[in-house]
Design an enzyme around this catalytic site. Structure first.
Site, PDB file in Angstrom:
ATOM      1  N   ASP A 283     120.409  25.554 118.202  1.00  0.00           N
ATOM      2  CA  ASP A 283     119.230  24.915 118.517  1.00  0.00           C
ATOM      3  C   ASP A 283     119.248  23.789 119.971  1.00  0.00           C
ATOM      4  O   ASP A 283     118.875  22.960 119.734  1.00  0.00           O
ATOM      5  CB  ASP A 283     118.447  24.137 117.649  1.00  0.00           C
ATOM      6  CG  ASP A 283     119.488  22.995 116.706  1.00  0.00           C
ATOM      7  OD1 ASP A 283     120.802  23.013 117.200  1.00  0.00           O
ATOM      8  OD2 ASP A 283     119.184  21.977 116.368  1.00  0.00           O
TER       9      ASP A 283
ATOM     10  N   ASP B 295     125.640  21.777 120.781  1.00  0.00           N
ATOM     11  CA  ASP B 295     125.561  23.232 120.739  1.00  0.00           C
ATOM     12  C   ASP B 295     126.074  23.756 122.138  1.00  0.00           C
ATOM     13  O   ASP B 295     126.771  24.645 122.196  1.00  0.00           O
ATOM     14  CB  ASP B 295     123.991  23.775 120.649  1.00  0.00           C
ATOM     15  CG  ASP B 295     123.070  23.060 119.464  1.00  0.00           C
ATOM     16  OD1 ASP B 295     123.132  23.751 118.401  1.00  0.00           O
ATOM     17  OD2 ASP B 295     122.940  21.875 119.256  1.00  0.00           O
TER      18      ASP B 295
END
Length: 325
Positions: free
Chosen positions: A10, A15
């Site tokens: 996400d 990430d």
């Protein structure tokens, strides 16, 4: 043989770093990256992943659009921490076009990759678990064909970062987290919120890391400026008794995955873990989304997960440095 990964994100600054770690490992093959609503909208997540792949010169890796909202829960984002776009609201006039996003949906892509490589694929999720929950409902046999699942999410001591008792990824979609921890029976490893805080790196490493002055390190420095300012603020420190410093939560799950030898039951990165059955609270007024550890064996579950406790931080720093070279 290279380790085959599917990465579900996400994105999110942490990430992005997790993806960069995977792409820096010569013995890892990233089959595809699936995107989910979470830190920001799924549209922004797709844009962010393509930006990471561009900076790493890996736009050949397919990117897939996943779920745009939770299964049941109200949609939340982390705009107060990562910026409204998930990447510190740093504009990129030369960002890759969304025309590069695959037509196939994320859930079907996961199913196809696993079916084409039974027993070989490790799935790394650094997002709310919505995509994974939908996937296992489409193909209930999926987890039997997965080599392993690595998750960043949940907590072990009811210390939250989004609600009093809940970590962001699980609070963002508690029903999805419940389904995944109930139906994925492959070897499962979880990097929880408290664990990442207790294994965070000093801010001095962050300065050293960015001092590499490569295109990749400068990219991470720019997109992480907002979250670093937030993490170093007195308000954040006052509400976080665990004392997090430079904490790239999602990168821990990825570091565990790329160092795993599932067949030999060896992981040189994880130095201490606990094996226990878990579930997720769905109904509590204050505890909805909290991960529950069943030390008393009340759940009568056969499937247990490995909760990371300690890791090799020198190895972690080395991986982070290599990721931005």
């Amino acid at each position: 043989m290279k380790k085959k990964l599917i990465i579900d994100v996400d994105a999110g600054v942490d990430d992005a770093v997790a993806i960069m770690i995977a792409l820096s490992m010569p013995d890892v093959e990233v089959l595809g990256i699936t995107c989910c609503n979470g830190n920001t909208s799924v549209e922004n997540v797709l844009k962010n992943v393509l930006r990471v792949l561009k900076i790493c010169n890996r736009l050949d890796i397919p990117v897939y659009r996943g779920c745009s909202k939770p299964l049941v829960a109200r949609t939340i984002h982390a705009s107060d921490y990562f910026g409204t776009d998930g990447f510190g609201d740093v504009p990129d006039p030369h960002a890759p076009s969304l025309d590069l996003v695959q037509k196939k949906k994320a859930e079907q892509a996961i199913i196809d990759f696993v079916n084409e490589n039974p027993g070989e694929v490790m799935l790394v999720s650094t997002a709310p678990l919505t995509n994974l929950a939908v996937t296992v409902q489409l193909d209930p046999t999926l987890s039997k064909k997965l080599k392993a699942l690595f998750i960043m999410g949940g907590n072990t001591e009811s210390r939250g970062n989004t609600t009093m008792c809940g970590e962001f990824n699980f609070v963002a979609d508690p029903e999805a987290a419940y389904i995944v921890l109930d139906r994925y029976t492959c070897p499962t490893y979880i990097a929880t919120w408290e664990f990442t805080c207790r294994n965070s790196l000093p801010w001095s490493f962050c300065d050293t890391w960015f001092a590499n002055h490569t295109e990749k390190s400068e990219f991470v420095r720019r997109i992480s400026a907002i979250s670093r300012k937030k993490a170093q603020s007195p308000e954040f420190r006052d509400t976080n008794p665990l004392g997090c410093e430079f904490d790239l939560c999602d990168a821990y799950a990825m570091a565990a995955a790329v160092n795993a030898d599932i067949d030999a039951d060896i992981n040189n990165f994880i130095t201490e873990s606990v094996e226990v059955a878990v579930t997720v609270e769905l109904e509590g007024t204050y505890t909805r989304g909290m991960m529950v550890l069943d030390y008393m064996h009340k759940l009568k579950k056969e499937h247990t997960v490995f909760i990371m406790k300690k890791v090799d931080l020198e190895m972690f720093q080395e991986m982070l440095i290599n990721a931005v070279k």
